[in-house]
Design a protein around this motif. Structure first.
Motif, PDB file in Angstrom:
ATOM      1  N   UNK A 261      42.980   4.637 -37.381  1.00 37.62           N
ATOM      2  CA  UNK A 261      41.812   4.865 -36.453  1.00 37.62           C
ATOM      3  C   UNK A 261      40.694   5.917 -36.210  1.00 37.62           C
ATOM      4  N   UNK A 262      41.294   7.028 -37.233  1.00 35.74           N
ATOM      5  CA  UNK A 262      40.496   8.719 -37.700  1.00 35.74           C
ATOM      6  C   UNK A 262      39.645   7.906 -38.967  1.00 35.74           C
ATOM      7  N   UNK A 298      44.189  14.446 -31.400  1.00 34.61           N
ATOM      8  CA  UNK A 298      44.460  15.884 -31.969  1.00 34.61           C
ATOM      9  C   UNK A 298      44.551  14.660 -33.158  1.00 34.61           C
ATOM     10  N   UNK A 299      45.321  13.407 -33.215  1.00 36.41           N
ATOM     11  CA  UNK A 299      45.752  13.264 -34.499  1.00 36.41           C
ATOM     12  C   UNK A 299      44.844  12.262 -34.978  1.00 36.41           C
ATOM     13  N   UNK A 300      43.602  11.466 -34.052  1.00 33.70           N
ATOM     14  CA  UNK A 300      42.501  10.948 -34.722  1.00 33.70           C
ATOM     15  C   UNK A 300      41.813  12.069 -35.536  1.00 33.70           C
ATOM     16  N   UNK A 301      41.506  13.226 -34.618  1.00 36.40           N
ATOM     17  CA  UNK A 301      40.726  14.235 -35.212  1.00 36.40           C
ATOM     18  C   UNK A 301      41.212  14.897 -36.720  1.00 36.40           C
ATOM     19  N   UNK A 302      41.813  15.016 -36.557  1.00 32.80           N
ATOM     20  CA  UNK A 302      42.746  15.693 -37.670  1.00 32.80           C
ATOM     21  C   UNK A 302      42.709  14.344 -39.204  1.00 32.80           C
ATOM     22  N   UNK A 303      42.650  12.880 -38.581  1.00 32.34           N
ATOM     23  CA  UNK A 303      42.321  12.400 -39.585  1.00 32.34           C
ATOM     24  C   UNK A 303      40.958  11.722 -40.222  1.00 32.34           C
ATOM     25  N   UNK A 304      40.012  12.976 -39.174  1.00 32.03           N
ATOM     26  CA  UNK A 304      39.318  11.727 -39.464  1.00 32.03           C
ATOM     27  C   UNK A 304      38.432  13.565 -40.570  1.00 32.03           C
ATOM     28  N   UNK A 305      38.904  15.038 -40.626  1.00 37.51           N
ATOM     29  CA  UNK A 305      38.496  16.151 -40.863  1.00 37.51           C
ATOM     30  C   UNK A 305      39.422  16.035 -42.464  1.00 37.51           C
ATOM     31  N   UNK A 306      39.888  15.667 -42.899  1.00 38.17           N
ATOM     32  CA  UNK A 306      40.798  15.004 -43.923  1.00 38.17           C
ATOM     33  C   UNK A 306      40.366  14.333 -44.459  1.00 38.17           C
TER      34      UNK A 306
END
Length: 347
Positions: A261-262, A298-306
């Motif tokens: 999703x991210x 939080x995992x979605x947001x983590x992938x976005x920041x990556x």
């Protein structure tokens, strides 16, 4: 998570008044909504797809009048109806083209037939875009000027709102992001539309079930095996329950879904650059009030920041939608309100 629906009496309503319809493959939701988004009455009827589109339009007209009556209003007090519908459509023509959830309703002029049945002008919209408009007007998107809503369910719906523009596109297919490509390889997963590599094939509820079954078939250990041995159905809800109870495979599936999703959201961010992107639909794993939902987000947001430009990742709000199943009829009413006000401005 959905906010509690409050029904307000007609003496508390702010005119003008509208009716919103959310047409689904199983049920049709109908609500009378005032100028500030308060609901005066709400009802649902069965779609009964097999009875055909003409019968469906007739019963939608009857449901509109029933909802107006339930609110204690006269027909003349409502100025416009909004209708949100699934499936391929020609929005300028007010026509369903070939809606998968409404077999037999092909090439049907639904906007005009519902207008004839209820005696009121009708605004016609894609259901995901109507839900997005509802969130912008009354939900998690309040206070923002641009928004993307992703509805996570059997497929992935997408509604994009920029200012007062609902992104319909030249062929009424704007925002079909569930069918964007996130894997171009020949062995990419197959989407429900039979094409390979689409976003839906990785991050939808259907994909969660399929990926979980594949892992179990490959011999992965999981408490799901016990539940399935007891003749329970494999669903994202079952996966979520076992993830919340500590099952490693179930949590892995959910967090991998968040990562997919991210990846998709980064493409939307770099293309549209909205202020806020909301996650809604049936598969939000409990949303903000659930520890599992918080891990998912939080995992979605983590992938976005990556993967995203830091400037965008730091500034784009990623959150859960709040209107739940009411977003469709509220957004449809909001679109009717928008069209009505535009009509006033042009006269």
């Amino acid at each position: 998570m959905s906010q509690a629906r409050e029904i307000v009496p007609k003496d508390k309503a702010k005119h003008p008044l509208f009716v919103g319809l959310d047409l689904g493959g199983t049920n049709i939701k109908v609500g009378v909504v005032d100028d500030i988004g308060q609901t005066l009455s709400y009802l649902t009827i069965r779609t009964e797809v097999e009875r055909g589109p003409d019968d469906g339009a007739r019963r939608m007209g009857e449901a509109i009048h029933a909802a107006i009556h339930a609110a204690g209003l006269s027909w003349s007090e409502v100025v416009r109806v909004g209708l949100g519908s699934p499936g391929t459509m020609d929005i300028p023509a007010g026509k369903l083209v070939d809606p998968a959830n409404l077999p037999g309703w092909r090439d049907f002029p639904i906007r005009d037939r519902v207008a004839d049945a209820c005696g009121l002008p009708v605004s016609f919209a894609n259901d995901a875009r109507a839900a997005a408009y509802g969130e912008l007007w009354l939900g998690s998107g309040m206070g923002y000027d641009s928004l993307i809503l992703l509805t996570l369910g059997t497929g992935i719906g997408c509604g994009i709102i920029i200012g007062d523009l609902i992104l319909d596109g030249a062929h009424s297919h704007g925002g079909e992001f569930g069918h964007s490509i996130i894997d171009f390889h020949d062995e990419a997963r197959v989407c429900g539309c039979k094409k390979r590599g689409h976003f839906e094939a990785y991050a939808s509820a259907t994909a969660v079930t399929q990926r979980t079954q594949e892992a179990l078939d490959a011999g992965r250990a999981s408490s799901l095996t016990r539940r399935l041995s007891a003749q329970e159905d494999l669903t994202p809800k079952l996966v979520a329950e076992e993830a919340a109870a500590g099952d490693g495979l179930s949590l892995e599936i959910i967090l991998d879904t968040a990562a997919y999703l991210g990846v998709g959201i980064v493409t939307l961010m770099h293309t549209i650059d909205p202020q806020v992107i909301l996650l809604g639909g049936a598969m939000t794993f409990g949303g903000k009030t659930s520890p599992l939902g918080q891990k998912f987000l939080a995992r979605v947001q983590e992938e976005i920041h990556r993967r995203a430009y830091k400037f965008l990742a730091d500034r784009t709000v990623i959150d859960f939608a709040t209107l739940g199943g009411d977003a469709g009829y509220l957004g449809a009413a909001g679109i009717a309100r928008r069209d009505y006000l535009k009509g006033l401005a042009s006269r």
